[in-house]
Design a protein around this motif. Structure first.
Motif, PDB file in Angstrom:
ATOM      1  N   SER A 171      -7.937  -4.572  -1.894  1.00 40.09           N
ATOM      2  CA  SER A 171      -7.485  -4.399  -0.514  1.00 40.09           C
ATOM      3  C   SER A 171      -8.652  -4.422   0.452  1.00 40.09           C
ATOM      4  CB  SER A 171      -6.702  -3.095  -0.355  1.00 40.09           C
ATOM      5  OG  SER A 171      -7.540  -1.989  -0.625  1.00 40.09           O
ATOM      6  N   LYS A 172      -9.878  -4.158  -0.050  1.00 40.89           N
ATOM      7  CA  LYS A 172     -11.058  -4.205   0.819  1.00 40.89           C
ATOM      8  C   LYS A 172     -11.472  -5.623   1.123  1.00 40.89           C
ATOM      9  CE  LYS A 172     -12.943   0.200  -0.681  1.00 40.89           C
ATOM     10  NZ  LYS A 172     -14.041   0.853  -1.394  1.00 40.89           N
TER      11      LYS A 172
ATOM     12  N   ASP B 273      -6.075   1.786 -10.183  1.00 47.92           N
ATOM     13  CA  ASP B 273      -6.286   2.251  -8.809  1.00 47.92           C
ATOM     14  C   ASP B 273      -7.538   1.639  -8.198  1.00 47.92           C
ATOM     15  OD1 ASP B 273      -4.008   3.764  -8.873  1.00 47.92           O
ATOM     16  OD2 ASP B 273      -5.035   5.657  -9.299  1.00 47.92           O
ATOM     17  N   GLU B 274      -8.610   1.538  -9.007  1.00 47.30           N
ATOM     18  CA  GLU B 274      -9.843   0.955  -8.499  1.00 47.30           C
ATOM     19  C   GLU B 274      -9.682  -0.529  -8.211  1.00 47.30           C
ATOM     20  OE1 GLU B 274     -12.854   1.837 -11.371  1.00 47.30           O
ATOM     21  OE2 GLU B 274     -12.967   3.959 -10.791  1.00 47.30           O
TER      22      GLU B 274
ATOM     23  N   GLU C  64       2.229   1.790  -3.515  1.00 46.19           N
ATOM     24  CA  GLU C  64       1.227   2.276  -4.453  1.00 46.19           C
ATOM     25  C   GLU C  64       0.871   3.737  -4.193  1.00 46.19           C
ATOM     26  OE1 GLU C  64       0.190   0.770  -7.123  1.00 46.19           O
ATOM     27  OE2 GLU C  64       1.438  -0.957  -6.613  1.00 46.19           O
ATOM     28  N   LYS C  65       0.886   4.168  -2.957  1.00 49.58           N
ATOM     29  CA  LYS C  65       0.525   5.542  -2.616  1.00 49.58           C
ATOM     30  C   LYS C  65       1.718   6.482  -2.602  1.00 49.58           C
ATOM     31  CE  LYS C  65      -3.774   4.655  -2.008  1.00 49.58           C
ATOM     32  NZ  LYS C  65      -4.766   5.169  -2.918  1.00 49.58           N
TER      33      LYS C  65
ATOM     34  N   LYS D 147      -6.902  -2.061  -7.335  1.00 51.82           N
ATOM     35  CA  LYS D 147      -6.051  -2.224  -6.164  1.00 51.82           C
ATOM     36  C   LYS D 147      -6.777  -1.833  -4.882  1.00 51.82           C
ATOM     37  CE  LYS D 147      -1.926  -1.841  -8.832  1.00 51.82           C
ATOM     38  NZ  LYS D 147      -0.913  -0.999  -9.385  1.00 51.82           N
ATOM     39  N   SER D 148      -7.596  -0.796  -4.957  1.00 49.42           N
ATOM     40  CA  SER D 148      -8.347  -0.406  -3.763  1.00 49.42           C
ATOM     41  C   SER D 148      -9.483  -1.398  -3.493  1.00 49.42           C
ATOM     42  CB  SER D 148      -8.901   1.005  -3.891  1.00 49.42           C
ATOM     43  OG  SER D 148      -9.866   1.074  -4.923  1.00 49.42           O
TER      44      SER D 148
ATOM     45  N   LYS E 103       0.832  -1.200   0.000  1.00 50.91           N
ATOM     46  CA  LYS E 103       0.000   0.000   0.000  1.00 50.91           C
ATOM     47  C   LYS E 103       0.870   1.255   0.000  1.00 50.91           C
ATOM     48  CE  LYS E 103      -3.953  -2.033   2.360  1.00 50.91           C
ATOM     49  NZ  LYS E 103      -4.748  -2.035   3.592  1.00 50.91           N
TER      50      LYS E 103
END
Length: 98
Positions: free
Chosen positions: A96-97, A89-90, A20-21, A92-93, A17
């Motif tokens: 992670s959820k 991005d969507e 990626e950020k 990966k997010s 994370k």
């Protein structure tokens, strides 16, 4: 030797994370898109000028026409790449959820 090249298992989810950020990574992605746009437009105008000179046309019709075509291709490529970045991005997010 395993110390030099860590495997995927050695990275935690928090490390992924953070990577990626990372602001520098995001800056690199977007600046690469800008340089691709500039290169596409520059090559189009340069090529248009060369063709204009080769055919001996007095007006800069080919330079302007091919240059605008290159600009259109550059903006199309920009939108396509931004869509890909957003989809990545969507994904990966979303993963992670789970």
């Amino acid at each position: 030797m395993s110390d030099e090249n860590p495997t995927e298992q050695e990275f935690s989810r928090e490390d992924e994370k953070k990577f990626e950020k990372n602001g520098f990574r995001q800056y690199g992605v977007y600046s690469a898109i800008v340089f691709q746009m500039l290169a596409t437009m520059g090559l189009a105008f340069w090529g248009g000028k060369k063709l204009n000179d080769y055919f001996g046309i007095e007006s800069n019709l080919l330079t302007v026409g091919i240059g605008f075509l290159g600009m259109g291709l550059a903006f199309y490529n920009l939108l396509h790449q931004l869509k890909n970045v957003q989809n990545d991005d969507e994904k990966k997010s979303g993963s992670s959820k789970n």
